[in-house]
Scaffold this motif. Sequence first.
Motif, PDB file in Angstrom:
ATOM      1  N   GLY A  61       0.810  -1.206   0.000  1.00  0.00           N
ATOM      2  CA  GLY A  61       0.000   0.000   0.000  1.00  0.00           C
ATOM      3  C   GLY A  61       0.847   1.261   0.000  1.00  0.00           C
ATOM      4  O   GLY A  61       0.517   2.242  -0.684  1.00  0.00           O
ATOM      5  N   SER A  62       1.952   1.253   0.735  1.00  0.00           N
ATOM      6  CA  SER A  62       2.845   2.422   0.756  1.00  0.00           C
ATOM      7  C   SER A  62       3.476   2.649  -0.612  1.00  0.00           C
ATOM      8  O   SER A  62       3.570   3.785  -1.091  1.00  0.00           O
ATOM      9  CB  SER A  62       3.929   2.219   1.817  1.00  0.00           C
ATOM     10  OG  SER A  62       3.376   2.126   3.112  1.00  0.00           O
ATOM     11  N   ALA A  63       3.904   1.551  -1.242  1.00  0.00           N
ATOM     12  CA  ALA A  63       4.493   1.677  -2.578  1.00  0.00           C
ATOM     13  C   ALA A  63       3.461   2.176  -3.584  1.00  0.00           C
ATOM     14  O   ALA A  63       3.760   3.025  -4.436  1.00  0.00           O
ATOM     15  CB  ALA A  63       5.066   0.331  -3.017  1.00  0.00           C
ATOM     16  N   ALA A  64       2.223   1.658  -3.489  1.00  0.00           N
ATOM     17  CA  ALA A  64       1.169   2.096  -4.401  1.00  0.00           C
ATOM     18  C   ALA A  64       0.833   3.570  -4.174  1.00  0.00           C
ATOM     19  O   ALA A  64       0.546   4.307  -5.134  1.00  0.00           O
ATOM     20  CB  ALA A  64      -0.072   1.231  -4.214  1.00  0.00           C
ATOM     21  N   ALA A  65       0.877   4.018  -2.919  1.00  0.00           N
ATOM     22  CA  ALA A  65       0.595   5.426  -2.634  1.00  0.00           C
ATOM     23  C   ALA A  65       1.655   6.329  -3.262  1.00  0.00           C
ATOM     24  O   ALA A  65       1.336   7.415  -3.778  1.00  0.00           O
ATOM     25  CB  ALA A  65       0.537   5.652  -1.128  1.00  0.00           C
ATOM     26  N   ARG A  66       2.912   5.888  -3.240  1.00  0.00           N
ATOM     27  CA  ARG A  66       3.966   6.683  -3.881  1.00  0.00           C
ATOM     28  C   ARG A  66       3.778   6.723  -5.400  1.00  0.00           C
ATOM     29  O   ARG A  66       3.973   7.761  -6.036  1.00  0.00           O
ATOM     30  CB  ARG A  66       5.341   6.117  -3.520  1.00  0.00           C
ATOM     31  CG  ARG A  66       5.723   6.347  -2.061  1.00  0.00           C
ATOM     32  CD  ARG A  66       7.189   6.071  -1.836  1.00  0.00           C
ATOM     33  NE  ARG A  66       7.502   4.660  -1.999  1.00  0.00           N
ATOM     34  CZ  ARG A  66       7.446   3.749  -1.033  1.00  0.00           C
ATOM     35  NH1 ARG A  66       7.074   4.114   0.199  1.00  0.00           N
ATOM     36  NH2 ARG A  66       7.764   2.495  -1.273  1.00  0.00           N
ATOM     37  N   LEU A  67       3.372   5.587  -5.971  1.00  0.00           N
ATOM     38  CA  LEU A  67       3.108   5.557  -7.408  1.00  0.00           C
ATOM     39  C   LEU A  67       1.926   6.460  -7.749  1.00  0.00           C
ATOM     40  O   LEU A  67       1.930   7.151  -8.788  1.00  0.00           O
ATOM     41  CB  LEU A  67       2.834   4.127  -7.864  1.00  0.00           C
ATOM     42  CG  LEU A  67       2.539   3.933  -9.355  1.00  0.00           C
ATOM     43  CD1 LEU A  67       3.735   4.363 -10.205  1.00  0.00           C
ATOM     44  CD2 LEU A  67       2.176   2.470  -9.642  1.00  0.00           C
ATOM     45  N   GLU A  68       0.924   6.485  -6.889  1.00  0.00           N
ATOM     46  CA  GLU A  68      -0.227   7.363  -7.125  1.00  0.00           C
ATOM     47  C   GLU A  68       0.194   8.822  -7.182  1.00  0.00           C
ATOM     48  O   GLU A  68      -0.288   9.593  -8.023  1.00  0.00           O
ATOM     49  CB  GLU A  68      -1.267   7.165  -6.019  1.00  0.00           C
ATOM     50  CG  GLU A  68      -2.494   8.065  -6.162  1.00  0.00           C
ATOM     51  CD  GLU A  68      -3.356   8.096  -4.933  1.00  0.00           C
ATOM     52  OE1 GLU A  68      -4.181   9.032  -4.826  1.00  0.00           O
ATOM     53  OE2 GLU A  68      -3.217   7.209  -4.073  1.00  0.00           O
ATOM     54  N   GLN A  69       1.115   9.231  -6.306  1.00  0.00           N
ATOM     55  CA  GLN A  69       1.576  10.615  -6.305  1.00  0.00           C
ATOM     56  C   GLN A  69       2.217  10.989  -7.645  1.00  0.00           C
ATOM     57  O   GLN A  69       2.094  12.121  -8.107  1.00  0.00           O
ATOM     58  CB  GLN A  69       2.580  10.822  -5.168  1.00  0.00           C
ATOM     59  CG  GLN A  69       1.962  10.741  -3.786  1.00  0.00           C
ATOM     60  CD  GLN A  69       2.994  10.859  -2.678  1.00  0.00           C
ATOM     61  OE1 GLN A  69       4.204  10.856  -2.931  1.00  0.00           O
ATOM     62  NE2 GLN A  69       2.540  10.962  -1.435  1.00  0.00           N
TER      63      GLN A  69
END
Length: 340
Positions: A61-69
Motif C-alpha cells: 500500500g505504501s508503494a502504491a501510494a507513492r506511485l499514485e503521487q
Amino acid sequence: MTSPRSRTEGPPTCAADAAEPSAPVARAGSAWPTSAGLIAGTVLDRLVPDPRRGHPVALFGSAAARLEQVLYRPSRARGALFAALSVGAATGLGAALERATGPTGRAAATAGATWAALGGAMLAREAESIADALESGDLDEARRRLPGLCGRDPSVLDEKGIARATVESVAENTSDAVVGPLVWGALLGLPGLLGYRAANTLDAMVGHRSERYERFGAASARLDDLANWAPSRLTALLACAAAPVVGGSPRRALRITARDGDRHPSPNSGRCEAAFAGALDLRLGGTNRYGDRVEHRPELGEGRHPEPADIRRAVALARGVDTGAAAVAAAVAAIPGGRR
C-alpha cells in the motif's frame, strides 16, 4: 507454462515405456505445493497475529501510494495505468517466486503469501472487540472501533446500528479477506494470491466514490468487482451450507440469497450479505451514513434486526465459511495439472 513431455517416436521398448507413468506423476508433484501452502497459510492466519509494522500488504500500500503521487490526474486512463502497474508488479513477483523455487520452496512461499493475503483472523478479532464493548455497555468504545471495519459514521449509530454495521462488514469482508485470496490462489498459485490482494488493496485505497477518485479510481473499482465475482458467490453458497453452525437453515439461506442477493448496490456484496441474513435469520440493510453522504439500501432477509449478540454468531458463521473455502481451494489446487 510447462508443456507436456513429447512422446518418443517409434514403438516402446517395454511395458513401462508404453504406460508412461512418469508424466502424470510429474503433474501431481507440481500440484501439491499450492494445495499444501493454501492450507498451511490458512492455519497461520488463525495462529500468527499480523505484525503492527511491516506487514506485506501495508508495504504494498505504501508503494502504491507513492506511485499514485507520480501518476495521479483526474483521468480514467491514468487510473487504469496505475492499476495495471500496481497489480502487474504484484502478479509478476508471484510468478518470479514460482519459477525460482522448487516444490518445497513453493509450498513455503505459498503458505507465507496466503498468510499475508488472508485477513479472516483480524476480521474476527475486530468484530469481537466491538461485541465486547457493546456487551459491556461501552458504546463510545464500540464507536471508536467501528472504523476499523467499515467507513460508516459511527457517531450517529446506536447499539443496534453498530451491531448491524458489524454483521454486514463481517459478511462482506469474509469474501474479500478470505475467500477471494483462496480462490485465486487455487486457480493461479502465487501470482493469483498476490495479484488478488493487490487489486483488493487498490480498491480500498482509490476505488471509493469521492471527488478525487471518481475517475482515477474507476479502473481499480471495476477490477476489484471482476476479481470478486466468483469469490462472492462461493462465499454465499458456503454461508448457506454453514447455516446450521449458527442454528440456521440452509434452505432458508438459499431462498433469501436468491431473492435478495441482487438488491444491493454492489454486484458482489449483496450476495454475501443476503446469505448471512438468511443463515442468521436477520434483517440487514437500511440507511447508511458515510460522512456527508447518505445511502438508503434495500433490506435483505426477513428476520429481526441485529443485536450485539449476533456479532458473535456472524463471526462463527464466517469461520465456517473460511474453513469451507480453504477445503475447496486446496481440493481445486490439488487436481493434477488442473491449474496449468
